[in-house]
Motif scaffolding. Structure first.
Motif, PDB file in Angstrom:
ATOM      1  N   SER A 145       0.860  -1.192  -0.015  1.00  0.00           N
ATOM      2  CA  SER A 145       0.159   0.052  -0.144  1.00  0.00           C
ATOM      3  C   SER A 145       0.832   1.294   0.192  1.00  0.00           C
ATOM      4  CB  SER A 145      -0.642  -0.128   1.242  1.00  0.00           C
ATOM      5  OG  SER A 145      -1.845   1.120   1.330  1.00  0.00           O
ATOM      6  N   LEU A 156      -5.062   5.785   0.563  1.00  0.00           N
ATOM      7  CA  LEU A 156      -5.784   6.193  -0.483  1.00  0.00           C
ATOM      8  C   LEU A 156      -6.500   7.670  -0.839  1.00  0.00           C
ATOM      9  CD1 LEU A 156      -8.707   3.286  -0.971  1.00  0.00           C
ATOM     10  CD2 LEU A 156      -7.227   4.008  -2.414  1.00  0.00           C
ATOM     11  N   TYR A 210      -3.996  12.268  -7.946  1.00  0.00           N
ATOM     12  CA  TYR A 210      -4.447  12.102  -9.258  1.00  0.00           C
ATOM     13  C   TYR A 210      -5.374  13.339  -9.560  1.00  0.00           C
ATOM     14  CZ  TYR A 210      -2.288   7.710 -10.796  1.00  0.00           C
ATOM     15  OH  TYR A 210      -1.570   6.864 -11.309  1.00  0.00           O
ATOM     16  N   LEU A 249      -2.879   3.065 -12.063  1.00  0.00           N
ATOM     17  CA  LEU A 249      -4.310   2.817 -11.672  1.00  0.00           C
ATOM     18  C   LEU A 249      -4.773   1.497 -11.723  1.00  0.00           C
ATOM     19  CD1 LEU A 249      -5.601   6.014 -13.945  1.00  0.00           C
ATOM     20  CD2 LEU A 249      -5.473   5.776 -11.408  1.00  0.00           C
ATOM     21  N   CYS A 250      -4.233   0.729 -12.589  1.00  0.00           N
ATOM     22  CA  CYS A 250      -4.800  -0.671 -12.601  1.00  0.00           C
ATOM     23  C   CYS A 250      -4.158  -1.424 -11.766  1.00  0.00           C
ATOM     24  CB  CYS A 250      -4.446  -1.230 -14.117  1.00  0.00           C
ATOM     25  SG  CYS A 250      -5.129  -1.031 -15.346  1.00  0.00           S
ATOM     26  N   ILE A 265      -3.428  -0.117  -8.661  1.00  0.00           N
ATOM     27  CA  ILE A 265      -4.235   0.333  -7.509  1.00  0.00           C
ATOM     28  C   ILE A 265      -5.710  -0.340  -7.368  1.00  0.00           C
ATOM     29  CG2 ILE A 265      -5.666   2.574  -6.584  1.00  0.00           C
ATOM     30  CD1 ILE A 265      -3.226   4.023  -7.661  1.00  0.00           C
ATOM     31  N   LEU A 266      -6.529  -0.455  -8.195  1.00  0.00           N
ATOM     32  CA  LEU A 266      -7.437  -0.963  -8.573  1.00  0.00           C
ATOM     33  C   LEU A 266      -7.438  -2.570  -8.132  1.00  0.00           C
ATOM     34  CD1 LEU A 266      -9.174   0.581 -11.595  1.00  0.00           C
ATOM     35  CD2 LEU A 266      -9.834   1.209  -9.312  1.00  0.00           C
ATOM     36  N   ILE A 267      -6.651  -3.132  -8.783  1.00  0.00           N
ATOM     37  CA  ILE A 267      -6.116  -4.373  -8.314  1.00  0.00           C
ATOM     38  C   ILE A 267      -6.010  -5.000  -7.047  1.00  0.00           C
ATOM     39  CG2 ILE A 267      -4.613  -6.469  -8.676  1.00  0.00           C
ATOM     40  CD1 ILE A 267      -4.198  -5.407 -11.937  1.00  0.00           C
ATOM     41  N   TYR A 323      -6.677  -2.667  -4.191  1.00  0.00           N
ATOM     42  CA  TYR A 323      -7.271  -2.076  -3.001  1.00  0.00           C
ATOM     43  C   TYR A 323      -8.916  -2.485  -3.276  1.00  0.00           C
ATOM     44  CZ  TYR A 323      -4.072   1.660  -1.367  1.00  0.00           C
ATOM     45  OH  TYR A 323      -3.044   1.986  -0.856  1.00  0.00           O
ATOM     46  N   ILE A 324      -9.373  -2.889  -4.415  1.00  0.00           N
ATOM     47  CA  ILE A 324     -10.731  -3.486  -4.619  1.00  0.00           C
ATOM     48  C   ILE A 324     -10.924  -4.760  -3.581  1.00  0.00           C
ATOM     49  CG2 ILE A 324     -12.569  -4.187  -5.986  1.00  0.00           C
ATOM     50  CD1 ILE A 324     -11.863  -2.182  -7.952  1.00  0.00           C
ATOM     51  N   TYR A 362      -7.168 -11.782  -2.522  1.00  0.00           N
ATOM     52  CA  TYR A 362      -6.577 -10.397  -2.411  1.00  0.00           C
ATOM     53  C   TYR A 362      -4.797 -10.753  -2.242  1.00  0.00           C
ATOM     54  CZ  TYR A 362      -5.991  -9.430   2.608  1.00  0.00           C
ATOM     55  OH  TYR A 362      -5.578  -9.466   4.024  1.00  0.00           O
TER      56      TYR A 362
END
Length: 320
Positions: free
Chosen positions: A120, A219, A226, A253-254, A256-258, A260-261, A288
């Motif tokens: 993170s 986050l 951004y 960005l990808c 981050i999504l991979i 944190y989601i 995760y």
């Protein structure tokens, strides 16, 4: 029968308090052999992908830049995260090897928590890298020197260790006088806390604080970076320049999504999804830890031209 025997021994109050038993995926024990196939495939892809990424960055002088140094750190973190958990998980699926010592359990937990925290922090550092590249490009090389990158990496590592090292010690002080069966594939923090027969409020509160501090703070700063990047990119004169600038952020960005989601989904369901089946909790928790290490090399390999070009030289005749 072997599982039932192990669990009956572990549930007896006279059992050895230094030994615990992992259940695997509760409710899906009969499917462990089949579930091991995608798990093993993802683990293999994570190992091959991240090792290849490290090799490409090390051997290609044109990739000796701040963004790729951060990417190399991310690959190392992903390798540690996947190798900390998957060998034991696969041994449960294949050999019914469920026993784990309490000390080994705490060590595994520490590595999972600290390296998740470190990932993170590194994603935040990579957001700062993209911010400098887009908002202050003329000073990029002077701001992100090798010394600064090393200090950022050490700061992220120090924060991860300081935040997570109390958790194993908080668990060690608790008595475990009942069941020694951890309802999980690995030593997940809350699954171990539930086995304690003492007051666990300190563990619960500290665990929540750490998650909120890491996910919330990181986050928030990533989003702030951004917002500033978006403003800088939209101020560019032509659409072509704007698209090129956005393209430099696409891989990050990808990533981050991979990352944190699944973390947010797993944490939310764990805290509030009381009616969700237990095996869904366990599958998400495994997801995760395994999905980001598998996907990050693919995302950066496909979307980053310098890495893609180097891979084409390594694997002639292949298209990426």
């Amino acid at each position: 029968m072997l599982l039932q025997g192990n669990l009956s021994i572990a549930n007896s109050t006279g059992s050895d308090p230094s030994v615990f038993f992992l259940t695997g995926i509760l409710g899906l024990e009969a499917l462990h052999s089949w579930i091991s196939i995608p798990f093993c495939s993802m683990f293999t892809m994570a190992l091959l992908g991240n090792c290849t990424l490290l090799y490409v960055i090390k051997t290609e002088p044109s990739l000796h830049k701040p963004m790729f140094y951060f990417l190399a750190m991310l690959a190392v973190i992903d390798l540690v995260l996947s190798t900390t958990t998957m060998p034991k998980i696969l041994s449960i699926f294949w050999f019914n090897s469920r026993e784990i010592s309490f000390n080994a359990c705490l060590v595994q937990m520490f590595f999972i928590l600290s390296f998740s925290t470190l990932e993170s922090g590194l994603l935040l550092a990579m957001a700062f890298d993209r911010y400098v590249a887009n908002c202050n490009p003329l000073r990029y090389a002077t701001i992100l020197t090798n010394s600064v990158i090393a200090k950022i990496g050490l700061a992220a590592l120090g924060r991860a260790v300081l935040l997570t090292v109390p958790l194993p010690f908080l668990l060690r002080r608790l008595p475990y006088c009942g069941s020694h069966v951890i309802s999980h594939c690995y030593c997940e923090h809350m699954a171990v806390v539930k086995l304690a027969c003492g007051d666990t409020r300190v563990n619960d509160i500290y665990g929540i604080i750490v998650v909120l501090f890491i996910v919330g703070l990181d986050l928030m700063f990533i989003i702030l970076s951004y917002v500033k990047i978006l403003r800088a990119v939209l101020s560019l004169a032509s659409k072509e320049e704007q698209l090129k600038a956005f393209g430099t952020c696409g891989s990050h960005l990808c990533a981050i999504l991979i990352f944190y989601i699944p973390v947010i989904l797993s944490s939310t369901i764990h805290r509030f999804g009381h009616h969700v089946a237990r095996h869904v909790h366990i599958l998400l928790a495994n997801f995760y830890l395994l999905f980001p290490p598998m996907m990050n090399p693919i995302v950066y390999g496909v979307k980053t031209k310098q890495i893609r070009d180097r891979l084409l030289l390594l694997f002639p005749g292949k298209s990426f």
